[in-house]
Structure formats: C-alpha cells, structure tokens
Design an enzyme around this catalytic site. Structure first.
Site, PDB file in Angstrom:
ATOM      1  N   HIS A  39       0.853  -1.189   0.000  1.00  0.00           N
ATOM      2  CA  HIS A  39       0.000   0.000   0.000  1.00  0.00           C
ATOM      3  C   HIS A  39       0.888   1.238   0.000  1.00  0.00           C
ATOM      4  O   HIS A  39       2.117   1.160  -0.114  1.00  0.00           O
ATOM      5  CB  HIS A  39      -0.982  -0.012   1.175  1.00  0.00           C
ATOM      6  CG  HIS A  39      -0.351  -0.050   2.531  1.00  0.00           C
ATOM      7  ND1 HIS A  39       0.357   0.995   3.054  1.00  0.00           N
ATOM      8  CD2 HIS A  39      -0.328  -1.033   3.483  1.00  0.00           C
ATOM      9  CE1 HIS A  39       0.787   0.692   4.281  1.00  0.00           C
ATOM     10  NE2 HIS A  39       0.395  -0.536   4.560  1.00  0.00           N
ATOM     11  N   HIS A  73       4.099   1.607   2.123  1.00  0.00           N
ATOM     12  CA  HIS A  73       5.305   0.939   1.633  1.00  0.00           C
ATOM     13  C   HIS A  73       5.963   1.788   0.546  1.00  0.00           C
ATOM     14  O   HIS A  73       7.195   1.912   0.487  1.00  0.00           O
ATOM     15  CB  HIS A  73       4.963  -0.439   1.067  1.00  0.00           C
ATOM     16  CG  HIS A  73       4.290  -1.348   2.053  1.00  0.00           C
ATOM     17  ND1 HIS A  73       2.998  -1.788   1.901  1.00  0.00           N
ATOM     18  CD2 HIS A  73       4.716  -1.870   3.230  1.00  0.00           C
ATOM     19  CE1 HIS A  73       2.666  -2.561   2.928  1.00  0.00           C
ATOM     20  NE2 HIS A  73       3.691  -2.620   3.746  1.00  0.00           N
ATOM     21  N   CYS A  78       1.332 -10.134  20.417  1.00  0.00           N
ATOM     22  CA  CYS A  78       0.496  -9.704  19.284  1.00  0.00           C
ATOM     23  C   CYS A  78       0.887 -10.525  18.063  1.00  0.00           C
ATOM     24  O   CYS A  78       2.013 -10.389  17.566  1.00  0.00           O
ATOM     25  CB  CYS A  78       0.684  -8.215  18.989  1.00  0.00           C
ATOM     26  SG  CYS A  78      -0.208  -7.677  17.505  1.00  0.00           S
ATOM     27  N   CYS A  95       1.960  -8.238  15.019  1.00  0.00           N
ATOM     28  CA  CYS A  95       3.295  -7.652  15.149  1.00  0.00           C
ATOM     29  C   CYS A  95       4.378  -8.725  15.208  1.00  0.00           C
ATOM     30  O   CYS A  95       5.551  -8.430  14.979  1.00  0.00           O
ATOM     31  CB  CYS A  95       3.400  -6.834  16.436  1.00  0.00           C
ATOM     32  SG  CYS A  95       2.503  -5.283  16.448  1.00  0.00           S
ATOM     33  N   CYS A 111      -2.985  -4.287  21.578  1.00  0.00           N
ATOM     34  CA  CYS A 111      -1.796  -3.826  20.869  1.00  0.00           C
ATOM     35  C   CYS A 111      -2.017  -2.371  20.449  1.00  0.00           C
ATOM     36  O   CYS A 111      -3.057  -2.049  19.857  1.00  0.00           O
ATOM     37  CB  CYS A 111      -1.548  -4.700  19.633  1.00  0.00           C
ATOM     38  SG  CYS A 111      -0.316  -4.027  18.503  1.00  0.00           S
ATOM     39  N   HIS A 169      -2.131  -2.432  16.259  1.00  0.00           N
ATOM     40  CA  HIS A 169      -3.197  -3.124  15.540  1.00  0.00           C
ATOM     41  C   HIS A 169      -4.541  -3.100  16.262  1.00  0.00           C
ATOM     42  O   HIS A 169      -5.553  -3.538  15.714  1.00  0.00           O
ATOM     43  CB  HIS A 169      -2.775  -4.576  15.267  1.00  0.00           C
ATOM     44  CG  HIS A 169      -1.598  -4.675  14.350  1.00  0.00           C
ATOM     45  ND1 HIS A 169      -0.328  -4.934  14.803  1.00  0.00           N
ATOM     46  CD2 HIS A 169      -1.501  -4.515  13.011  1.00  0.00           C
ATOM     47  CE1 HIS A 169       0.501  -4.948  13.777  1.00  0.00           C
ATOM     48  NE2 HIS A 169      -0.175  -4.694  12.691  1.00  0.00           N
ATOM     49  N   LYS A 176      -2.919   5.612  11.158  1.00  0.00           N
ATOM     50  CA  LYS A 176      -1.879   5.080  10.303  1.00  0.00           C
ATOM     51  C   LYS A 176      -2.508   4.170   9.262  1.00  0.00           C
ATOM     52  O   LYS A 176      -3.395   3.383   9.572  1.00  0.00           O
ATOM     53  CB  LYS A 176      -0.880   4.270  11.140  1.00  0.00           C
ATOM     54  CG  LYS A 176       0.157   3.514  10.300  1.00  0.00           C
ATOM     55  CD  LYS A 176       0.749   2.370  11.085  1.00  0.00           C
ATOM     56  CE  LYS A 176       1.637   1.510  10.188  1.00  0.00           C
ATOM     57  NZ  LYS A 176       2.063   0.273  10.844  1.00  0.00           N
ATOM     58  N   LYS A 184      -2.736  -2.445   6.683  1.00  0.00           N
ATOM     59  CA  LYS A 184      -3.517  -3.511   6.034  1.00  0.00           C
ATOM     60  C   LYS A 184      -4.549  -4.085   6.985  1.00  0.00           C
ATOM     61  O   LYS A 184      -5.688  -4.361   6.608  1.00  0.00           O
ATOM     62  CB  LYS A 184      -2.562  -4.615   5.555  1.00  0.00           C
ATOM     63  CG  LYS A 184      -1.665  -4.201   4.415  1.00  0.00           C
ATOM     64  CD  LYS A 184      -0.577  -5.217   4.143  1.00  0.00           C
ATOM     65  CE  LYS A 184       0.469  -5.268   5.219  1.00  0.00           C
ATOM     66  NZ  LYS A 184       1.656  -6.061   4.872  1.00  0.00           N
TER      67      LYS A 184
END
Length: 513
Positions: free
Chosen positions: A20, A23, A128, A131, A146, A149, A298, A301
């Site tokens: 995405h 990246h 997690c 992670c 977490c 996430h 943020k 995904k």
C-alpha cells in the site's frame, strides 16, 4: 566502508498482504537518497525486499487456504513489481526465504550463541500475532490491546532460546552517548534511549511452536524468531546480491536504514545489540519516519484504511506521487494525506509553479531566439539567490531531511516565477533597443530552470529527465550522467546552448463534471 560508498535500505515489507501507499513512501524516500548520492559520484547500493517468515504469514496463509510458501511467493512478486512502478532504482530485492539469506542468518546467529549471548528458557507474556512481538506492560494500551493493531493480545507460554539483550545495555547506552546522530530525528533517539535506560530484558531468539521460519541449526525443534531473521537481511544481502561477489567490504556498515516508527524498538535497540553480540560493525544511522495518516489513523492492512499506489500512479504518474509524499508530509513526522491535497499540490506546484515556468521559458526562447540560448552574462541579482544551493540541498539530503531540501529548491522556483513577472520578457521583445536585456533575462531564466531541474531529479526523475533532454542532455539520462552531477548544479556552470519544445510536464487533469 569506502569513503565514497553509500548504502541505503528500506525495511523489508511483510508479505501477509499486498503493498500500500505506506510501503511506497519509504521506498520513494530511499530512492531519492540513492539517486542524489549517485549524482554526487558515490558508489551506491540500495536494498529493499520482503520479510516472509513468522506467525503473521502463517496465519494469513491458513486463512487463505494456501501454504505460507505460496502466499509469500504471490505477495513477494507484488512488492517486487511496486519498485519499478515507483521508478525506484534499488540494486537488489531480497526475500528472506532465499536460501543464501537462510544460510547467512544461521551463521551469524550461531556466532551470537558461541559468543555467549544465547540461553534456553521459558517465556510467558502478552503477544500480538500481527506484530509477531511480545509486548511489555508499558506497550499495552487500555483493553489489553496492541497499540498498533488495536487487537486484544494473546497470553503465550513456550520454551525458547533467549538473546541476552540485558548483557548489552551498557554498550547500547555508550553507543547513544558517543554517537548522538545514530538515530534521527532527535525525538526518536530520545524514545529509543528511554527504552534502553528503563532496563532491558532478555528476548526470545527462537520460537518452538512454529515451523515457518529459518531453522535453528543447533536445535531442529525451533525456528528463529522472525525479527532476528528479518533484521539480518541488511547484512546478508551483501553476501549474495551480486553473484560471485561479497559486497560487505565495500558497503558495510550501512549508511542509512530508513524505517517507520512502529519498528523503532527492533532497529534502534535489538539490531545494534545483535550486531554487537556477533562482533559486527554497526550501521551509521537509522532514520525513523512517521506515519501517513488517513482519517486520523496510520495506513495499515489490518485496519483496512489503505490507498493503492498503483491507482494513483495510473492517473497522475509516479513523479507526482513521489513529489507529493515527500512535499506534503515532512519526512520524519506523521502527516495526513488525501486526494484533495494531492490534487492541490499537483495543480499549484507541479503544473503551475514548475511545469508552467519551464514551458513558457522554453517557448519564449523558441519564439524570440529560435531556441538558441544567448551566451551572455547572467543577471547578477540571481546569483545570490542560487549561491551554494546545490551544497545546501546536498547537506539536507545527507541528513535525510528530504522535505526541507525540496523546499529549498521550491523557494528558487517561486523566485524564478517572480523574475518573469518582474522583467516581463514579452514587453522587452517589443523593443529592439532592449534586445540585450531580453538576452540576459532569457539566459538567466533557462539556467535557473536547468539548476532546479537537476536538483529535482531525485524526486521527479521521469519529468526532470524529459526537461533536461529538451535543454540538451542525453535522452537516456542516468543518475551518473555529467548533465546530472551535483557539482554541475551550480548556477552558471552549464548554461544550455539550445532548447527544444516540450509537451506539458504535468498536464492538468480533467475533473469529472
């Protein structure tokens, strides 16, 4: 590492889903730095790739009804395809499932064990799975979740081999004291140092409940914890990136690791500690950038709030995306992105400020001087505006301050536009007695356009290359071409002699009715 070598890396991207915009952000930043250092004449190595082992990949593969290898192969190709679409010039693309990487990881971590930094134990803690990280009490947010996430953590208990991180606390504190620029920006350095000074615990080096990972050579029931496998990619890639060559002598230690702030602990604490335990030189700098935010979060995904870089590029081109991400969001900070802001930057700065400046300067030269650039003394008033601009830009990029470097260039673009308005060359052209003034104005403008275009090339290589070709540079322009050198980006150094007409660099996009 040789004095004129420059080695820059992105994080390796996790293959549990497709790439995405986040990246693309880091890859573009690394490419800007790599291209700039090639302009300086440095020997450059630029690495990116994919992180393919660990529990997140295994879980994603299980959910998709495929093997971890099948999922890794599929998504690695998508990440590999992203780099050329972004016009990124990476020298190698590493996959952590490469057998050469696996062997090198086993060698380095066996050395860590032989040096007395590994012991067997039992781990209990909150974990997690997305992670692939055990969380300390300080890292857990309300609801036992977490912080990245926003999912509830799992309580895990298993026998692992541990990396004796605690034994290296003193050496890490010395590193931060003796090398204050090891981590930047300052706020991220402070965060990493605070984590170290709060007291380091030993951490899991292996996992006993997984099979998708690098096998531990001294105990076949374990695989290495994915983070230690992944971190070593920056080192292992140099052992096989060029067949038959070992590049470690030329490029290690790395000049810059570019990472996002969510992986700060691993790169700014675990990574230097691991290298210390293996008796390997430490990287020179780690630069920690912020998040691209969409609707206040943020892009992730797992949260489902991602923008597709391929779609943006299909409509506007890679240069526009490269420019926007490093212009609108100050590199190193969090910043919101939106389609509306993108279109505003595209129209006001790329199409109007820069594209229109280049187009009308060339057209005036063609109209008034048949494309021949008058070889006259440039306007001395503009020399002060451009004095040492190339060294200022180079110094900022050398500190990974990519957004301020871009602003330095844009200040001069705005000044050139003001110069057009102040001197009104179309009026000078009507007065034969002012032909010499028109010559000076046209030559001054086109040289200014050339200088800013050379400096902009790392950000917008395609359109900058087209424009420089219209100013006399070769059509197949490379970063090391004399027309692109930073030394040659000195105002007055390479005044063009002839210009050719050019299509609009950033044509206005037709908006739906």
């Amino acid at each position: 590492m040789a004095q004129n070598s420059f080695y820059v890396t992105t994080p390796i991207y996790y293959v549990n889903a497709a790439p995405h915009l986040g990246h693309a952000y880091t890859t573009i930043a690394a490419d800007v730095m790599a291209r700039h250092h090639r302009q300086k004449g440095d020997d450059v190595f630029f690495l990116t790739g994919t992180d393919e082992h660990g529990e997140p990949v295994a879980l994603a593969a299980e959910a998709a009804g495929v093997t971890p290898r099948e999922l890794a192969d599929k998504n690695a190709e998508r990440f590999k395809a992203l780099a050329p679409v972004l016009n990124a010039t990476n020298d190698f693309f590493i996959r952590t499932s490469d057998p050469e990487h696996v062997r090198a990881v086993q060698e380095v971590l066996t050395k860590v064990k032989d040096n007395g930094y590994v012991e067997l134990g039992v781990y209990e803690g909150w974990y997690c799975p997305r992670c692939a990280d055990f969380k300390s009490e300080q890292e857990i947010i309300e609801g036992n979740k977490c912080p990245i996430h926003l999912i509830e953590l799992d309580w895990e208990q298993e026998e692992n081999y541990f990396f004796k991180l605690s034994k290296l606390q003193g050496r890490l504190e010395e590193l931060y004291e003796n090398h204050p620029d090891f981590v930047a920006p300052q706020s991220r350095r402070n965060e990493a140092l605070s984590f170290i000074k709060s007291g380091l615990n030993d951490v899991s080096l292996t996992r006993g409940k997984l099979s998708w990972g690098v096998p531990v050579p001294w105990d076949e029931k374990h695989v290495f914890y994915v983070w230690f496998d992944a971190l070593l990619n920056y080192y292992t890639a140099l052992t096989y990136a060029r067949p038959g060559e070992d590049l470690r002598g030329e490029f290690w230690p790395a000049s810059y690791h570019l990472i996002a702030k969510d992986i700060l602990k691993f790169h700014c604490v675990f990574w230097p500690a691991l290298l210390m335990a293996a008796d390997l030189p430490l990287p020179r700098r780690v630069f920690v950038h912020g998040y691209l935010l969409l609707e206040g979060h943020k892009m992730s995904k797992s949260l489902g709030n991602v923008l597709d870089p391929f779609e943006v590029i299909d409509k506007y081109g890679s240069d526009a995306l490269r420019f926007y991400l490093l212009r609108d969001v100050s590199f190193g900070q969090d910043g919101s992105v939106s389609t509306a802001d993108f279109e505003k930057r595209y129209d006001s700065e790329l199409a109007n400020d820069f594209g229109n400046l280049a187009s009308r300067t060339i057209k005036m030269l063609i109209r008034y001087r048949d494309g021949a650039v008058p070889q006259v003394e440039l306007d001395p008033a503009m020399h002060a505006e451009f004095e040492e601009l190339n060294t200022k830009v180079s110094s900022l990029i050398g500190r990974a301050e990519l957004t301020p470097a871009l602003e330095e260039i844009w200040v001069r673009i705005r000044r050139l536009n003001a110069y057009v308005g102040d001197n009104e060359p179309w009026k000078l052209a009507k007065d034969p007695e002012r032909a010499a003034d028109l010559d000076r104005v046209l030559a001054t403008l086109i040289e200014g356009v050339r200088v800013v275009t050379v400096l902009l090339h790392p950000w917008i290589p395609d359109r900058a290359g087209r424009l420089l070709h219209a100013l006399g540079a070769p059509e197949d322009l490379h970063d090391t071409d004399p027309s692109l050198t930073i030394a040659g980006a000195q105002y007055g150094a390479r005044v063009p002699r002839q210009v050719a007409d050019i299509e609009p660099l950033f044509p206005k996009q037709q908006q739906p009715a």
